[in-house]
Design a protein around this motif. Structure first.
Motif, mmCIF file in Angstrom:
data_model
loop_
_atom_site.group_PDB
_atom_site.id
_atom_site.type_symbol
_atom_site.label_atom_id
_atom_site.label_comp_id
_atom_site.label_asym_id
_atom_site.label_seq_id
_atom_site.Cartn_x
_atom_site.Cartn_y
_atom_site.Cartn_z
ATOM 1 N N LEU A 151 37.543 -26.750 107.752
ATOM 2 C CA LEU A 151 36.338 -27.524 108.089
ATOM 3 C C LEU A 151 35.979 -28.496 106.971
ATOM 4 C CD1 LEU A 151 33.777 -27.946 109.933
ATOM 5 C CD2 LEU A 151 32.676 -26.233 108.490
ATOM 6 N N VAL B 240 29.564 -24.232 114.853
ATOM 7 C CA VAL B 240 31.009 -24.002 114.837
ATOM 8 C C VAL B 240 31.343 -22.848 115.767
ATOM 9 C CG1 VAL B 240 31.305 -24.880 112.487
ATOM 10 C CG2 VAL B 240 30.885 -22.442 112.830
ATOM 11 N N LEU C 12 40.950 -29.143 114.786
ATOM 12 C CA LEU C 12 39.493 -29.080 114.822
ATOM 13 C C LEU C 12 39.015 -30.203 115.732
ATOM 14 C CD1 LEU C 12 38.429 -28.442 111.109
ATOM 15 C CD2 LEU C 12 39.018 -26.795 112.879
#
Length: 242
Positions: free
Chosen positions: A65, A149, A216
Motif C-alpha cells: 500500500l 482497505v 492494488l
C-alpha cells in the motif's frame, strides 16, 4: 519446530519493494505473527503457517500500500472484513500515526483482534464487531475515513458497496487483489461511479521468490454516496450492482 526468520532476510524482502523497515517494527510484527499462529490452533485465522511465507504473502503484501499510495499523517483508515487483522495491523505497526478501525463480522475473530491490541500495546485502534452494510449506514462511521482497505473479502463489485460509503469525499478505497483484479475493475466500473467513486488506478507488484502477481485497485471517492447504499445485510453479495 520451524526456524525463525532472521532480520536480514526480512529487511531484504521489504527492500525488494522499495521500502525500509526498522528492527522495532520487525520485532512488533514478529510478536503479532506469534499471536496469530498461537490463536490459529483454536480459531481459523490463516491457512499460511510458515513464518517466512507469512512475511512474504501477508506482511509484504500488506505493505505494498505504501508503495502505491501516499497516506497522509494521522489518516483515519478502516480495514473492512479484516479477519485476523491483515492488512490493518501491519499498516498500523509500520505507520503508528494512523488511526485504525478493524471491522470484522465474526465475534471470535474480534476477540483475537482485541487480544493483539492489548498484547502489543497499540494505541489508536478500534476493533469493531459488525457488518459493513450496517456500519456503512451508521453516521458515526459513514464517510468518516480517509482510506478504506480490504483484502480477500469479496469481488470488487460487492466490495465497492461495502467500502465506498465509509470513505469521505477526496479519500480512497484500496482493494488488494490477485491477477483477476483488472477484470473485476472492468465489471465494477458502473457500480463504483454510482457509489461516488471516480478516478481508478491499477498498481502491480510481483512478490519475490514466487510467481504471485499482486494488484492494488485504487479508487478515489469523488462524490457523496447516495443514501440508499450500502443496501441491507446480504444484498450486495447476493445482488451485486450492475
Amino acid at each position: 519446530m520451524p526456524v525463525p526468520v532472521n532480520n536480514s532476510i526480512i529487511t531484504s524482502l521489504i527492500r525488494n519493494a522499495g521500502l525500509e523497515i526498522t528492527a522495532e517494527q520487525i520485532a512488533k510484527i514478529k510478536s503479532y505473527i506469534n499471536l496469530l499462529l498461537e490463536s490459529n490452533k483454536q480459531v481459523n485465522l490463516t491457512a499460511i503457517v510458515e513464518e517466512e511465507e507469512i512475511w512474504r504473502k501477508h506482511v509484504l503484501d500488506s505493505l505494498l500500500l505504501f508503495c502505491a499510495l501516499e497516506i497522509p499523517a494521522g489518516a483515519r483508515i478502516i480495514d473492512v472484513g479484516t479477519g485476523a487483522g491483515i492488512p490493518g495491523f501491519i499498516l498500523k505497526i509500520y505507520r503508528p500515526d494512523m488511526q485504525l478501525t478493524l471491522l470484522e463480522a465474526q465475534q471470535k475473530k474480534v476477540k483475537f483482534l482485541e487480544k493483539v491490541v492489548a498484547r502489543l500495546g497499540l494505541n489508536g485502534v478500534d476493533c469493531l464487531w459488525g457488518r459493513a452494510e450496517e456500519v456503512g449506514q451508521n453516521r458515526n462511521y459513514r464517510e468518516k475515513y480517509n482510506l478504506a482497505v480490504a483484502r480477500a473479502v469479496a469481488p470488487l463489485i460487492t466490495l465497492a458497496e461495502y467500502c465506498l460509503p465509509l470513505v469521505q469525499v477526496g479519500g480512497f478505497m484500496v482493494a488488494y487483489k490477485g491477477p483477476a483484479g483488472e477484470q473485476e475493475l472492468a465489471a465494477a466500473e458502473k457500480a463504483i461511479n454510482l457509489l461516488g467513486g471516480g478516478e481508478t488506478k491499477i498498481w502491480r507488484h510481483q512478490l519475490p521468490e514466487g510467481e504471485e502477481m499482486r494488484i492494488l485497485v485504487i479508487i478515489k471517492k469523488e462524490k457523496t454516496t447516495p443514501p440508499a447504499y450500502p443496501r441491507r445485510v446480504g444484498v450486495p453479495a447476493k445482488r451485486p450492482l450492475k
